[in-house]
Motif scaffolding. Structure first.
Motif, PDB file in Angstrom:
ATOM      1  N   TRP A   1       0.867  -1.179   0.000  1.00 17.66           N
ATOM      2  CA  TRP A   1       0.000   0.000   0.000  1.00 17.66           C
ATOM      3  C   TRP A   1       0.899   1.221   0.000  1.00 17.66           C
ATOM      4  O   TRP A   1       1.821   1.331   0.809  1.00 17.66           O
ATOM      5  CB  TRP A   1      -0.910  -0.003   1.220  1.00 17.66           C
ATOM      6  CG  TRP A   1      -1.856   1.166   1.274  1.00 17.66           C
ATOM      7  CD1 TRP A   1      -2.728   1.554   0.315  1.00 17.66           C
ATOM      8  CD2 TRP A   1      -2.023   2.086   2.359  1.00 17.66           C
ATOM      9  NE1 TRP A   1      -3.439   2.660   0.714  1.00 17.66           N
ATOM     10  CE2 TRP A   1      -3.026   3.007   1.979  1.00 17.66           C
ATOM     11  CE3 TRP A   1      -1.434   2.213   3.611  1.00 17.66           C
ATOM     12  CZ2 TRP A   1      -3.445   4.046   2.801  1.00 17.66           C
ATOM     13  CZ3 TRP A   1      -1.856   3.248   4.440  1.00 17.66           C
ATOM     14  CH2 TRP A   1      -2.849   4.144   4.038  1.00 17.66           C
TER      15      TRP A   1
ATOM     16  N   ILE B 177     -15.292  -1.267  -4.598  1.00 18.43           N
ATOM     17  CA  ILE B 177     -14.769  -2.123  -3.533  1.00 18.43           C
ATOM     18  C   ILE B 177     -14.987  -1.463  -2.175  1.00 18.43           C
ATOM     19  O   ILE B 177     -15.305  -0.278  -2.072  1.00 18.43           O
ATOM     20  CB  ILE B 177     -13.251  -2.367  -3.709  1.00 18.43           C
ATOM     21  CG1 ILE B 177     -12.507  -1.018  -3.786  1.00 18.43           C
ATOM     22  CG2 ILE B 177     -12.962  -3.233  -4.906  1.00 18.43           C
ATOM     23  CD1 ILE B 177     -11.037  -1.118  -3.520  1.00 18.43           C
TER      24      ILE B 177
ATOM     25  N   ASN C 216      -3.420   0.639  -3.310  1.00 21.42           N
ATOM     26  CA  ASN C 216      -2.932  -0.689  -2.952  1.00 21.42           C
ATOM     27  C   ASN C 216      -2.685  -1.478  -4.230  1.00 21.42           C
ATOM     28  O   ASN C 216      -3.487  -1.446  -5.162  1.00 21.42           O
ATOM     29  CB  ASN C 216      -3.975  -1.414  -2.089  1.00 21.42           C
ATOM     30  CG  ASN C 216      -3.411  -2.621  -1.364  1.00 21.42           C
ATOM     31  OD1 ASN C 216      -2.825  -2.491  -0.313  1.00 21.42           O
ATOM     32  ND2 ASN C 216      -3.604  -3.821  -1.926  1.00 21.42           N
TER      33      ASN C 216
ATOM     34  N   GLU D  57      -3.949  -6.683  -8.987  1.00 21.88           N
ATOM     35  CA  GLU D  57      -5.101  -5.945  -8.492  1.00 21.88           C
ATOM     36  C   GLU D  57      -4.637  -4.569  -8.020  1.00 21.88           C
ATOM     37  O   GLU D  57      -3.718  -4.465  -7.211  1.00 21.88           O
ATOM     38  CB  GLU D  57      -5.756  -6.676  -7.317  1.00 21.88           C
ATOM     39  CG  GLU D  57      -6.283  -8.052  -7.655  1.00 21.88           C
ATOM     40  CD  GLU D  57      -6.790  -8.782  -6.414  1.00 21.88           C
ATOM     41  OE1 GLU D  57      -6.657  -8.218  -5.297  1.00 21.88           O
ATOM     42  OE2 GLU D  57      -7.304  -9.901  -6.553  1.00 21.88           O
TER      43      GLU D  57
ATOM     44  N   GLN E 172     -12.480   2.248  -5.939  1.00 22.58           N
ATOM     45  CA  GLN E 172     -12.557   1.380  -7.111  1.00 22.58           C
ATOM     46  C   GLN E 172     -11.323   0.488  -7.194  1.00 22.58           C
ATOM     47  O   GLN E 172     -10.259   0.814  -6.664  1.00 22.58           O
ATOM     48  CB  GLN E 172     -12.660   2.200  -8.394  1.00 22.58           C
ATOM     49  CG  GLN E 172     -13.988   2.900  -8.603  1.00 22.58           C
ATOM     50  CD  GLN E 172     -14.068   3.542  -9.967  1.00 22.58           C
ATOM     51  OE1 GLN E 172     -13.169   4.245 -10.401  1.00 22.58           O
ATOM     52  NE2 GLN E 172     -15.182   3.287 -10.667  1.00 22.58           N
ATOM     53  N   GLN E 173     -11.503  -0.624  -7.905  1.00 21.03           N
ATOM     54  CA  GLN E 173     -10.408  -1.570  -8.138  1.00 21.03           C
ATOM     55  C   GLN E 173     -10.440  -2.013  -9.595  1.00 21.03           C
ATOM     56  O   GLN E 173     -11.510  -2.182 -10.185  1.00 21.03           O
ATOM     57  CB  GLN E 173     -10.559  -2.806  -7.237  1.00 21.03           C
ATOM     58  CG  GLN E 173      -9.492  -3.872  -7.429  1.00 21.03           C
ATOM     59  CD  GLN E 173      -9.776  -5.117  -6.599  1.00 21.03           C
ATOM     60  OE1 GLN E 173     -10.487  -6.019  -7.028  1.00 21.03           O
ATOM     61  NE2 GLN E 173      -9.227  -5.155  -5.388  1.00 21.03           N
TER      62      GLN E 173
ATOM     63  N   SER F 113      -6.096  -1.128  -6.234  1.00 21.87           N
ATOM     64  CA  SER F 113      -7.242  -0.597  -5.495  1.00 21.87           C
ATOM     65  C   SER F 113      -6.901   0.803  -4.984  1.00 21.87           C
ATOM     66  O   SER F 113      -5.838   1.004  -4.397  1.00 21.87           O
ATOM     67  CB  SER F 113      -7.592  -1.499  -4.310  1.00 21.87           C
ATOM     68  OG  SER F 113      -7.748  -2.848  -4.719  1.00 21.87           O
TER      69      SER F 113
ATOM     70  N   THR G  72     -12.873  -0.349   0.702  1.00 23.71           N
ATOM     71  CA  THR G  72     -11.456  -0.083   0.945  1.00 23.71           C
ATOM     72  C   THR G  72     -10.999  -0.599   2.306  1.00 23.71           C
ATOM     73  O   THR G  72      -9.832  -0.953   2.483  1.00 23.71           O
ATOM     74  CB  THR G  72     -11.150   1.427   0.849  1.00 23.71           C
ATOM     75  OG1 THR G  72     -11.965   2.143   1.788  1.00 23.71           O
ATOM     76  CG2 THR G  72     -11.440   1.930  -0.562  1.00 23.71           C
TER      77      THR G  72
ATOM     78  N   VAL H  89     -10.041  -4.199   1.696  1.00 28.94           N
ATOM     79  CA  VAL H  89      -8.800  -4.320   0.926  1.00 28.94           C
ATOM     80  C   VAL H  89      -7.585  -4.085   1.807  1.00 28.94           C
ATOM     81  O   VAL H  89      -6.558  -4.765   1.667  1.00 28.94           O
ATOM     82  CB  VAL H  89      -8.814  -3.339  -0.261  1.00 28.94           C
ATOM     83  CG1 VAL H  89      -7.442  -3.254  -0.915  1.00 28.94           C
ATOM     84  CG2 VAL H  89      -9.844  -3.778  -1.294  1.00 28.94           C
TER      85      VAL H  89
ATOM     86  N   THR I 294      -7.479   3.853  -2.498  1.00 30.88           N
ATOM     87  CA  THR I 294      -8.044   4.194  -1.189  1.00 30.88           C
ATOM     88  C   THR I 294      -8.175   5.698  -0.994  1.00 30.88           C
ATOM     89  O   THR I 294      -8.939   6.136  -0.142  1.00 30.88           O
ATOM     90  CB  THR I 294      -7.181   3.606  -0.059  1.00 30.88           C
ATOM     91  OG1 THR I 294      -5.828   4.066  -0.196  1.00 30.88           O
ATOM     92  CG2 THR I 294      -7.191   2.084  -0.112  1.00 30.88           C
TER      93      THR I 294
END
Length: 314
Positions: free
Chosen positions: A150, A231, A178, A187, A215-216, A189, A233, A236, A191
């Motif tokens: 992250w 998503i 992330n 992936e 969103q991811q 993502s 967060t 995640v 935050t």
């Protein structure tokens, strides 16, 4: 009445947020109103609490040596030998020497590490992860070689903050995101704020997308750049608080995740069994306790060579 997937997801979200200890008084009041709004809300949340209690009980049992009835030696090795061969192969596939040689920073099994970079940014490395860093007066280019990280990005318009991962590149347009490598896919993502994702595909036109907070997007060399998804967060980033959150995930994926936190191999040799669905919130520092809970709740058995090689079966 059956509890809907939406209510279960909301209950899980509240559980993770409460466990983080970061809720203010207004948010605690909001949680109370959510519980009181529908009996199913309370039921879903209580189910999570019961599951957590089962995990704690399993963890306490692991601290006491158990008296186990000896199993026939051949029966144990009948399960263990194929898994041992797979484990040796996994040792090369998941921890090749070249990654350790390239990495500027890496973490061991169960280790989390916060890396304060020279530009003021922070990279938070998850367990069993590796990161290569090139930051100088003209560039900020990082490569996620393995695992998950992250990134909290320090603004610098003259030097875009870019993270390469497999066949794509992520450029920060804001504060935090992330990135995770899993099963040949990446992936990404977001935050906070947004990022741009560019995928270079051999023989095909490069793909580009911008995703925003919450969103991811997933990409790979085979499937290309998939459509962005919304998503949670908190879910995640639950690993930063020492938690693993699973919602309707296949058992095989759950074991793969636990392997990131365990210095050994947790395997399953039954394709049908690997598709059994798992729900729950678990601790990252007790992978064997989680395994014990799964074995009990799913009515499975295991063959073990100490704690190093454990094979789940019917």
């Amino acid at each position: 009445m059956k509890i809907s997937a939406e209510i279960k997801a909301r209950a899980r979200d509240w559980w993770v947020r409460l466990d983080s200890g970061e809720l203010n008084a207004d948010e605690h009041a909001e949680f109370g109103r959510w519980l009181a709004a529908d009996p199913l809300h309370r039921q879903a949340y209580d189910q999570l609490r019961e599951l957590w209690g089962a995990l704690e009980a399993a963890a306490s049992r692991l601290t006491v040596p158990a008296i186990v009835k000896p199993k026939p030696v051949w029966r144990t090795w009948q399960w263990a030998l194929p898994a041992l061969a797979g484990g040796c192969l996994a040792l090369w596939l998941f921890n090749p020497l070249w990654i350790m040689l390239r990495a500027d920073f890496h973490t061991g099994f169960g280790e989390l590490r916060d890396i304060h970079l020279s530009d003021g940014s922070i990279a938070h490395l998850n367990s069993n992860s590796a990161l290569e860093v090139h930051i100088d007066g003209a560039r900020r280019q990082l490569t996620l070689l393995q695992g998950e990280a992250w990134f909290e990005v320090s603004p610098d318009k003259a030097r875009p903050f870019q993270v390469s991962a497999e066949h794509g590149k992520v450029t920060a347009l804001g504060t935090a995101f992330n990135a995770r490598l899993r099963d040949g896919k990446t992936e990404v993502s977001v935050t906070q704020h947004s990022v741009a994702v560019d995928l270079a595909q051999s023989g095909r036109e490069a793909r580009h997308t911008v995703i925003s907070e919450g969103q991811q997007v997933v990409y790979s060399s085979e499937s290309g750049l998939e459509q962005p998804q919304n998503i949670d967060t908190q879910t995640v980033t639950a690993w930063q608080r020492g938690k693993l959150v699973f919602e309707n995930r296949p058992l095989g994926e759950v074991l793969a995740e636990l392997n990131r936190y365990h210095r050994g191999y947790l395997l399953i040799n039954d394709a049908e069994l690997a598709q059994r669905r798992v729900n729950g919130v678990f601790r990252t520092d007790q992978p064997l306790a989680v395994l014990d809970t799964l074995e009990t709740s799913l009515k499975l058995h295991s063959s073990r060579i100490g704690d190093y090689l454990i094979v789940l079966h019917r």
